[in-house]
Each structure stands twice: as C-alpha cells, then as structure tokens.
Scaffold this motif. Structure first.
Motif, short mmCIF file in Angstrom:
data_model
loop_
_atom_site.label_atom_id
_atom_site.label_comp_id
_atom_site.label_asym_id
_atom_site.label_seq_id
_atom_site.Cartn_x
_atom_site.Cartn_y
_atom_site.Cartn_z
N ASP A 42 -11.20 6.94 -9.01
CA ASP A 42 -11.94 6.64 -10.24
C ASP A 42 -11.26 7.24 -11.46
O ASP A 42 -11.21 6.64 -12.53
N GLN A 43 -10.70 8.44 -11.28
CA GLN A 43 -9.99 9.08 -12.39
C GLN A 43 -8.72 8.31 -12.75
O GLN A 43 -8.38 8.17 -13.94
N ILE A 44 -8.01 7.81 -11.74
CA ILE A 44 -6.83 7.00 -12.01
C ILE A 44 -7.21 5.75 -12.80
O ILE A 44 -6.52 5.35 -13.74
N VAL A 45 -8.32 5.14 -12.43
CA VAL A 45 -8.80 3.96 -13.17
C VAL A 45 -9.01 4.31 -14.64
O VAL A 45 -8.58 3.57 -15.54
N LEU A 68 -9.76 -0.32 -8.85
CA LEU A 68 -8.36 0.05 -9.04
C LEU A 68 -7.42 -1.12 -8.79
O LEU A 68 -6.55 -1.41 -9.62
N TYR A 69 -7.55 -1.78 -7.65
CA TYR A 69 -6.62 -2.85 -7.33
C TYR A 69 -6.69 -4.02 -8.31
O TYR A 69 -5.65 -4.53 -8.74
N LYS A 105 -2.63 -5.15 -14.91
CA LYS A 105 -1.69 -4.38 -15.71
C LYS A 105 -0.26 -4.40 -15.14
O LYS A 105 0.64 -3.79 -15.72
N GLY A 106 -0.05 -5.08 -14.03
CA GLY A 106 1.29 -5.15 -13.47
C GLY A 106 1.77 -3.83 -12.89
O GLY A 106 2.87 -3.37 -13.18
N ILE A 107 0.92 -3.20 -12.06
CA ILE A 107 1.25 -1.91 -11.45
C ILE A 107 1.30 -2.08 -9.93
O ILE A 107 0.39 -2.66 -9.33
N ALA A 108 2.34 -1.57 -9.32
CA ALA A 108 2.48 -1.65 -7.87
C ALA A 108 1.55 -0.64 -7.19
O ALA A 108 1.20 0.39 -7.78
N THR A 109 1.16 -0.94 -5.95
CA THR A 109 0.27 -0.04 -5.22
C THR A 109 0.86 0.32 -3.87
O THR A 109 1.42 -0.52 -3.17
N ILE A 110 0.73 1.60 -3.52
CA ILE A 110 1.14 2.09 -2.20
C ILE A 110 -0.12 2.56 -1.48
O ILE A 110 -0.93 3.28 -2.06
N VAL A 111 -0.26 2.17 -0.24
CA VAL A 111 -1.41 2.55 0.58
C VAL A 111 -1.02 3.68 1.51
O VAL A 111 -0.10 3.53 2.33
N ASN A 112 -1.71 4.81 1.40
CA ASN A 112 -1.55 5.86 2.40
C ASN A 112 -2.81 5.93 3.27
O ASN A 112 -3.81 5.31 2.98
N ARG A 113 -2.72 6.64 4.37
CA ARG A 113 -3.83 6.81 5.32
C ARG A 113 -4.43 5.48 5.79
O ARG A 113 -5.66 5.33 5.82
N PRO A 114 -3.61 4.50 6.17
CA PRO A 114 -4.17 3.23 6.65
C PRO A 114 -4.91 3.37 7.99
O PRO A 114 -5.68 2.49 8.36
N PRO A 131 -3.85 -8.95 -1.55
CA PRO A 131 -2.70 -9.34 -2.38
C PRO A 131 -2.30 -8.32 -3.44
O PRO A 131 -1.20 -8.40 -3.99
N ALA A 132 -3.17 -7.34 -3.71
CA ALA A 132 -2.83 -6.31 -4.70
C ALA A 132 -1.99 -5.20 -4.09
O ALA A 132 -1.45 -4.36 -4.82
N VAL A 133 -1.86 -5.18 -2.78
CA VAL A 133 -1.11 -4.11 -2.10
C VAL A 133 0.37 -4.44 -2.08
O VAL A 133 0.78 -5.53 -1.68
N THR A 134 1.19 -3.48 -2.51
CA THR A 134 2.64 -3.66 -2.53
C THR A 134 3.29 -3.14 -1.26
O THR A 134 4.16 -3.79 -0.68
N CYS A 135 2.89 -1.96 -0.81
CA CYS A 135 3.51 -1.34 0.36
C CYS A 135 2.52 -0.43 1.06
O CYS A 135 1.73 0.27 0.40
N VAL A 136 2.55 -0.42 2.39
CA VAL A 136 1.70 0.46 3.19
C VAL A 136 2.61 1.46 3.90
O VAL A 136 3.67 1.08 4.44
N ILE A 137 2.21 2.73 3.92
CA ILE A 137 3.08 3.76 4.48
C ILE A 137 2.39 4.57 5.58
O ILE A 137 2.01 5.72 5.37
N PRO A 138 2.25 4.00 6.77
CA PRO A 138 1.72 4.79 7.88
C PRO A 138 2.68 5.93 8.21
O PRO A 138 3.88 5.82 7.96
#
Length: 307
Positions: free
Chosen positions: A179-182, A209-210, A216-225, A264-271
């Motif tokens: 929420d703070q990032i938003v 967020l997504y 805004k054209g910002i990439a997203t990385i997913v942690n803790r999938p 579709p808003a997810v750019t990369c997932v990092i398990p």
C-alpha cells in the motif's frame, strides 16, 4: 556456448525435456516479458537467493548451486535476485559467476540497498557490486523494504544517470508495504521495477499495485510465489488436478508459478531453490501456455478448498 562441455549441455537439455515435456514443443527458451521503461525483453522466470544461497564457503553447496544457475541459464533465464540482508548470498552468487562454467554476461543481476543514511547506502551498494562481481553495471538496484527510501532512491537514481545501474526499483513483502508503494507511485516517483510478494494465496498486490504499474509502465517482480514453502505444506499428500495439464502444469510448483505468470501485469517470478531438481521443475513453468482468466479463477477456487 558458455564454458561448459557440449556433453554437459546436451545432458542438461535432455533432463529438462524429460522433466518438462513443453521443451519438446519447439519452444527452446522460456517466455519473456518486456520491461516497460525500455522495451528490453526479460525472461519471465528467475531465481531468488534468500536462504537458498546463504551457504558461506561450503564447497559442496557451491557445486549444487552452480547446477541451479546452469539450469536457469540453459532454460533462457537470467534474473538472479539477492540482498545484503541475505547473509552470504551475494558473495556466493559472485563467486559462482566468476568461476568456471558460468558467465556474468548470462545474468541479469538484481540486489538491494538496505540501510539508512546516504553514505551508508553508498558503501553498501559498492560492497554489493564487489560481492556479486557485477563489474561496471548492476542491472537492477532496489530499495529493500522501503528502508530510508527517499534517501536511497536519490542515490540509485544518480547511479542510473551515470550508467552504473541500468534499472531502479522498490521492494516490500507485506500488504501494508504494498500500500505504501502504491502511495509513492501515485505521487509520481519514477522507477522501473517494483518487487512484492504474490501467490495464489496472497493476492493483495493485484488489487491496486499491479493495475497502477500497468498504467505507469513499471515492471513487476514476484517474490514468495510459494509463500515461503507454506503452499507445499497445504498441498502435501494431495494430487495435482488433471485439468492442470491443460495449461502444461505438471507439478504443484508449476501450477503456482503459472498462476502468477498468468497475471499480465507480472514481468518476472523469482522462486528460490538450492536444489537442481527443483530448479528444473520451476523453469518448466515458463514454457508452454499460461492459465487464462477462467483457469486462474479455478486455481483460486481449488486453493480456497484445500487451505
């Protein structure tokens, strides 16, 4: 070909085909997503290093982790994410990429600044460059968990202007942090990436967020999938549904990863993993098709029924 034997590369590819039949269907490298701020294509699955790469000088562990990175690179992946708070992980990554068999040029290195104060931030970033053997440029520098984010963002933005950092980002793992990032993004902060937790059971990021990142054209990385392993504890002893094969998921890990990548808003997932067999399974999620919106709803319904 990187500094490995042809036989080793062929054997690795054969093992991948056996584990992930999607490899047999013309797709020889994993899917990519565009980084909105530049249009650069980024492989859709990378590896995190929290806990899994914090092995110090353990030679046997280094051998095993070199295989993990080898599997990622052979599949077409590149993003390796770390942080100064992950113990020896940065140093282990740097040592592996500097040793035989692996090349720094294959990696999209991402780490974080996690301290207060301008000078302390600069010193920590410089140390990360050395530990990770980043060379003259780190691909992604992120402000970790928003610690002193205004100060550190000024520093990494200046580094980007000098060409020392290619992309800059913000991270957090809690709902309140998201929420703070938003709020920060709504006020106009110019960044390239955000990294947050996201999974079938933790979907707060998709609420505001997504959609904002897409606008805004910002990439997203997913942690803790996998929710730090909690997802596997919930599914222990339960059979993967037959319908998961319709979108190529052949394990619970692949189902969870394909769920995240299906947004579709997810750019990369990092398990995160330190085991080659799990690495092979994980990268398989970035091959073949992804679940469509209706299939993603079905995954959520399944999850709600078993948790």
């Amino acid at each position: 070909m990187r500094r490995r034997t042809f036989m080793k590369s062929t054997a690795a590819a054969a093992a991948m085909v056996a584990t992930n039949p999607a490899w047999a269907a013309q797709q020889t490298k994993m899917m990519t997503r565009k980084i909105p701020s530049t249009g650069e294509k980024l492989p859709a699955l990378g590896f995190g290093t929290w806990q899994t790469f914090d092995v110090g000088a353990d030679a046997k562990a280094h051998e095993r982790l070199a295989q993990v990175l080898d599997i990622l690179f052979d599949a077409g992946g590149s993003l390796i994410d770390s942080s100064p708070m992950y113990g020896s992980s940065e140093a282990v990554v740097g040592k592996l990429l500097s040793g035989p068999g692996l090349n720094r040029s294959d990696a999209f290195l991402a780490t974080k600044v996690w301290t207060r104060g301008k000078e302390a931030g600069i010193a920590e970033i410089e140390k990360s460059f050395r530990l990770m053997a980043a060379g003259k440029q780190m691909e992604l520098m992120q402000v970790h968990n928003l610690v002193d984010w205004q100060t550190q963002l000024k520093t990494v933005r200046a580094m980007k202007e000098r060409g020392e950092v290619k992309y800059i980002g913000l991270t957090h793992y809690t709902d309140s942090g998201i929420d703070q990032i938003v709020e920060i993004l709504q006020k106009g902060a110019a960044i390239d990436f955000v990294q947050t937790a996201y999974s079938v059971g933790v979907r707060h990021a998709e609420k505001k967020l997504y959609p904002l990142c897409r606008d805004k054209g910002i990439a997203t990385i997913v942690n803790r999938p996998f929710e730090g392993g909690a997802a596997f504890r919930q599914t222990k002893g339960k059979s993967l549904p037959d319908w998961a094969a319709e979108f190529g998921a052949r394990s619970w890990a692949q189902l969870f990863l394909k769920f995240a990548l299906g947004n579709p808003a997810v750019t990369c997932v990092i398990p995160g993993t330190g085991r080659p067999e799990h690495a092979r399974d994980n990268v398989g999620a970035a091959f073949g098709r992804l679940p469509n919106p209706e299939e993603r709803k079905r995954i959520i319904k399944l999850w709600d029924s078993i948790r």
